[in-house]
Scaffold this active site. Sequence first.
Site, short mmCIF file in Angstrom:
data_model
loop_
_atom_site.label_atom_id
_atom_site.label_comp_id
_atom_site.label_asym_id
_atom_site.label_seq_id
_atom_site.Cartn_x
_atom_site.Cartn_y
_atom_site.Cartn_z
N CYS A 164 36.98 7.93 77.93
CA CYS A 164 37.08 6.59 78.49
C CYS A 164 35.78 5.82 78.31
O CYS A 164 34.80 6.05 79.03
CB CYS A 164 37.44 6.70 79.98
SG CYS A 164 37.40 5.11 80.81
N CYS A 202 34.65 3.69 81.33
CA CYS A 202 34.09 4.45 82.46
C CYS A 202 32.68 4.93 82.14
O CYS A 202 31.81 4.89 82.99
CB CYS A 202 34.93 5.69 82.78
SG CYS A 202 36.69 5.44 82.68
N ASP A 203 32.46 5.42 80.93
CA ASP A 203 31.23 6.15 80.64
C ASP A 203 30.28 5.47 79.65
O ASP A 203 29.16 5.96 79.45
CB ASP A 203 31.58 7.55 80.08
CG ASP A 203 32.42 8.35 81.06
OD1 ASP A 203 32.23 8.16 82.28
OD2 ASP A 203 33.27 9.15 80.63
#
Length: 340
Positions: free
Chosen positions: A163, A166-167
């Site tokens: 993701c 997200c990261d």
Amino acid sequence: MLFHAGLCKDIQVRIIGAYRLEKELKKKMSETDYDVIIIGGGPAGMTAGLYASRACLKSLMLEKMIMGGQMMTTTKVENWPGYPGGIEGPELMMRFQEHCVEFGLETDYGTVEKIIDNGDHKTLIVDGKEKTCRALIIATGVIPRKLGIEGEEGLVGKGVSYCATCDGAFFRDVPIAVIGGGDTAAEEALFLTRFASRVTLVHRRDELRATKILQERILQNDKIEVAWNSVVDSLESDNSGLSGAVLRDTQTGETRKIELQGMFVAVGVTPTTDFIADLLETTEDGYIKADEDTHTSVPGIFAAGDCRTTVLRQVSTAVGDGAVAAIMAEKHIEKLKHRA
Ligand code: NAP
């Protein structure tokens, strides 16, 4: 109950009968009985919830993790009509949720462990507790597929991610790779150029699967290098996590090492349907077999969005499915009432 003076007696009696029956049924319903239960809180589930609750059906939408589904990890959505310039996935989903609870949709978190088909009623075991409904809509979506190479699992959170939204911010000014050639890989590669010093897009063929507009953006972006006809053979790591990958040319078999601190895997998706495998017909890769009206192989169970067989998996098609599934659920419940 008041009727228009012109309405014939016979129809008035039938309406009163249906009204009383509905009231009786609602009275008999306990807190865990619903007209419609929707499993999955992404765009398909939320739209089904909006339509079902707006049709005055007692409806519950169950979500395992985060309301909003995959869209919560999507950056800009450019192809949702009505938002020229795009809208962030989480913002769009927050608006969806606000909208569907406005009509009285109940929402809850829980994992559906089992579904039992009792004909007119479906029983769900949710975290060990029973809930029942007359129509069930499955809108559980998909999850990212893993590459399946040695060391991948152990490096999740230490360089390997599924993701970018997200990261991505953890990978500032370091080299990273994105694996895959579809829309997700292309979008993630473009997004990650905001942070990374260099993005290598590793694709197993010599042509991307992603839509043309994304292909053009990839090829025009100076920070992205495409490793054509390439797959990841192995991963290398040190004390701080991922440090490199060995790429293999699928044409020549030659290998080369690239330095990496992050690897974002975007090689497609797997439907979240393992919990219904014994109950519903699915394709070999797990998609629920459903017709264009979202009917599955079991009467009273409908499938909407990415988890079903379909020609296109987009927010717009998930939304369309959700609406159809709710209307089909309503029709199914009406049929049950007339039989009672
Ligand atoms: P996808 O379209 O199935 O693409 C997966 C990519 O990964 C393909 O390029 C495939 O290569 C490659 N791949 C598969 N297995 C691999 C392996 N073991 N090793 C290396 N590469 C592998 O998946 P997706 O990109 O996640 O998209 C899923 C669906 O969501 C699609 O329908 C897509 O259109 C949609 N989506 C839409 C948007 C948007 O409209 N903005 C954004 C994201 C996703 P091959 O090409 O050789 O098969």
